[in-house]
Write a protein that holds these residues in place. Sequence first.
Motif, short mmCIF file in Angstrom:
data_model
loop_
_atom_site.label_atom_id
_atom_site.label_comp_id
_atom_site.label_asym_id
_atom_site.label_seq_id
_atom_site.Cartn_x
_atom_site.Cartn_y
_atom_site.Cartn_z
N LEU A 1 0.83 -1.21 0.00
CA LEU A 1 0.00 0.00 0.00
C LEU A 1 0.86 1.26 0.00
CD1 LEU A 1 -2.69 -1.13 2.60
CD2 LEU A 1 -3.13 -0.57 0.20
N THR A 2 1.97 1.22 0.71
CA THR A 2 2.86 2.37 0.76
C THR A 2 3.49 2.65 -0.59
OG1 THR A 2 3.35 1.95 3.10
CG2 THR A 2 4.92 3.32 1.89
N GLN A 3 3.86 1.60 -1.32
CA GLN A 3 4.44 1.79 -2.65
C GLN A 3 3.42 2.42 -3.60
OE1 GLN A 3 7.85 1.06 -3.83
NE2 GLN A 3 6.86 2.59 -5.13
N ALA A 4 2.19 1.94 -3.55
CA ALA A 4 1.15 2.53 -4.39
C ALA A 4 0.90 3.99 -4.02
CB ALA A 4 -0.14 1.72 -4.27
N TYR A 5 0.94 4.28 -2.75
CA TYR A 5 0.76 5.65 -2.27
C TYR A 5 1.89 6.54 -2.77
CZ TYR A 5 1.24 9.50 1.09
OH TYR A 5 1.41 10.72 1.67
N ARG A 6 3.13 6.05 -2.68
CA ARG A 6 4.27 6.86 -3.15
C ARG A 6 4.14 7.15 -4.64
NH1 ARG A 6 6.62 10.15 -4.80
NH2 ARG A 6 8.79 10.80 -4.56
N ASP A 7 3.68 6.17 -5.39
CA ASP A 7 3.49 6.39 -6.82
C ASP A 7 2.46 7.48 -7.08
OD1 ASP A 7 5.32 4.36 -7.23
OD2 ASP A 7 3.80 2.83 -7.64
N SER A 8 1.42 7.53 -6.24
CA SER A 8 0.35 8.50 -6.44
C SER A 8 0.80 9.93 -6.17
CB SER A 8 -0.85 8.16 -5.54
OG SER A 8 -0.57 8.46 -4.18
N ILE A 9 1.85 10.11 -5.37
CA ILE A 9 2.34 11.44 -5.06
C ILE A 9 2.88 12.13 -6.31
CG2 ILE A 9 4.13 12.70 -3.75
CD1 ILE A 9 3.73 10.71 -1.49
N GLY A 10 3.22 11.34 -7.31
CA GLY A 10 3.67 11.92 -8.58
C GLY A 10 2.66 12.90 -9.16
N GLU A 11 1.40 12.72 -8.84
CA GLU A 11 0.36 13.65 -9.32
C GLU A 11 0.59 15.05 -8.77
OE1 GLU A 11 -4.46 14.36 -8.70
OE2 GLU A 11 -3.57 12.39 -8.34
N PHE A 12 0.92 15.15 -7.48
CA PHE A 12 1.18 16.47 -6.89
C PHE A 12 2.48 17.05 -7.44
CE2 PHE A 12 -0.72 14.08 -3.12
CZ PHE A 12 -2.02 14.37 -3.51
N GLU A 13 3.47 16.19 -7.61
CA GLU A 13 4.77 16.65 -8.09
C GLU A 13 4.68 17.18 -9.51
OE1 GLU A 13 7.71 13.80 -5.46
OE2 GLU A 13 6.70 12.93 -7.20
N ALA A 14 3.76 16.63 -10.29
CA ALA A 14 3.56 17.12 -11.65
C ALA A 14 2.69 18.38 -11.68
CB ALA A 14 2.91 16.03 -12.50
N GLU A 15 1.81 18.51 -10.70
CA GLU A 15 0.86 19.62 -10.69
C GLU A 15 1.49 20.93 -10.24
OE1 GLU A 15 -3.47 20.13 -8.71
OE2 GLU A 15 -1.79 20.16 -7.30
N ASN A 16 2.37 20.87 -9.24
CA ASN A 16 2.93 22.10 -8.69
C ASN A 16 4.38 21.88 -8.27
OD1 ASN A 16 3.10 21.65 -5.55
ND2 ASN A 16 1.09 20.85 -6.14
N PRO A 17 5.17 22.94 -8.24
CA PRO A 17 6.60 22.78 -7.94
C PRO A 17 6.91 22.49 -6.48
CG PRO A 17 6.05 25.10 -8.18
CD PRO A 17 4.82 24.33 -8.57
N PHE A 18 5.87 22.51 -5.62
CA PHE A 18 6.10 22.27 -4.20
C PHE A 18 5.93 20.80 -3.83
CE2 PHE A 18 4.13 26.38 -5.07
CZ PHE A 18 5.18 27.22 -4.73
N GLY A 19 5.30 20.02 -4.71
CA GLY A 19 5.18 18.58 -4.51
C GLY A 19 4.29 18.18 -3.36
N VAL A 20 3.28 19.02 -3.05
CA VAL A 20 2.35 18.73 -1.96
C VAL A 20 0.92 18.88 -2.48
CG1 VAL A 20 3.98 19.52 -0.20
CG2 VAL A 20 2.29 21.12 -1.13
N PRO A 21 -0.07 18.32 -1.77
CA PRO A 21 -1.46 18.47 -2.21
C PRO A 21 -2.01 19.85 -1.86
CG PRO A 21 -1.38 17.15 -0.21
CD PRO A 21 0.05 17.39 -0.62
#
Length: 295
Positions: free
Chosen positions: A146-166
């Motif tokens: 579950l943690t690996q899948a979660y880490r992969d999903s963070i890529g969405e924030f990293e692509a959306e904004n330069p701060f890499g957070v939601p």
Amino acid sequence: PTPTEDVMPSDTMRSGRFDDRWAFTTNTTALNYGSAAALAAASRALGGYNDELAEESLQTARNVWEYEQGREPNTFRNANTTGGRIEEEQLKAAVELLLSTQEEKYADAVRALLPQVSERFAQNAFMLAAALPLMDEAYERDLRELTQAYRDSIGEFEAENPFGVPITRGGWAGAGTVISFGIANYWLNQAFPDIVEADLVHRSLNFVFGQHPASNYSFVSGLGPDSATVAYGSNRADFSFIPGGIIPGILVLPPDFPENKNNWPFFWGQNEYVITVGGSYLFLSNAVRSMFAQP
């Protein structure tokens, strides 16, 4: 009769005297589980300081757990006043009771709840990771996946904004969400540092301190050379601030305009102090400091 007896007849009260220190509560399952979680956690903090109160807290948490396990859930819900999702509040109670007692029945409850809470893994990761040292290898494997899948999903924030957070949308700005993101990442970094890197914790604190859209001032009043000094709290009418208070901060207006009206406290979605967010900020700050102290 005295004036108080005129207001409230004595036969309706145990003491026969009017008392305005009443608390009206809602006996919902979610609130009860959440309260049990808080009491179980408090029992550990009180141990060695007030052992009698620690024992009372733990026993009350046990009693609440058994009470809720033995009845149909009371699912009444009203906005944010009656607790969160039942399964998530139950998870909190199970984990805190497990940490306080190390009893297998609470580990069994955590294991049984895992499929129900994994759909909102980001919101429940901190509790699931906290239980890990007292769980079995199968649980660890599931949590790692579950943690690996979660880490992969963070890529969405990293692509959306330069701060890499939601960075949230809607009527309430996002400092609290970003702090919760950092706390989840802290627990997962402690459990699986090969998956969740330390930077995912640091970037949330950096966001609160000034690395965010539209400005570079701190959302923590009085912290840093430039910070939120017009806020909405118990000081709401005097255009001032409370040192250490935390505001929600940047609100993104459709389609993509970041706003924080830092000269007007009554925009509560941007400038209101919230006690729970203050507590979360303190936890995240200490978590980051502890990480820097680690070898």
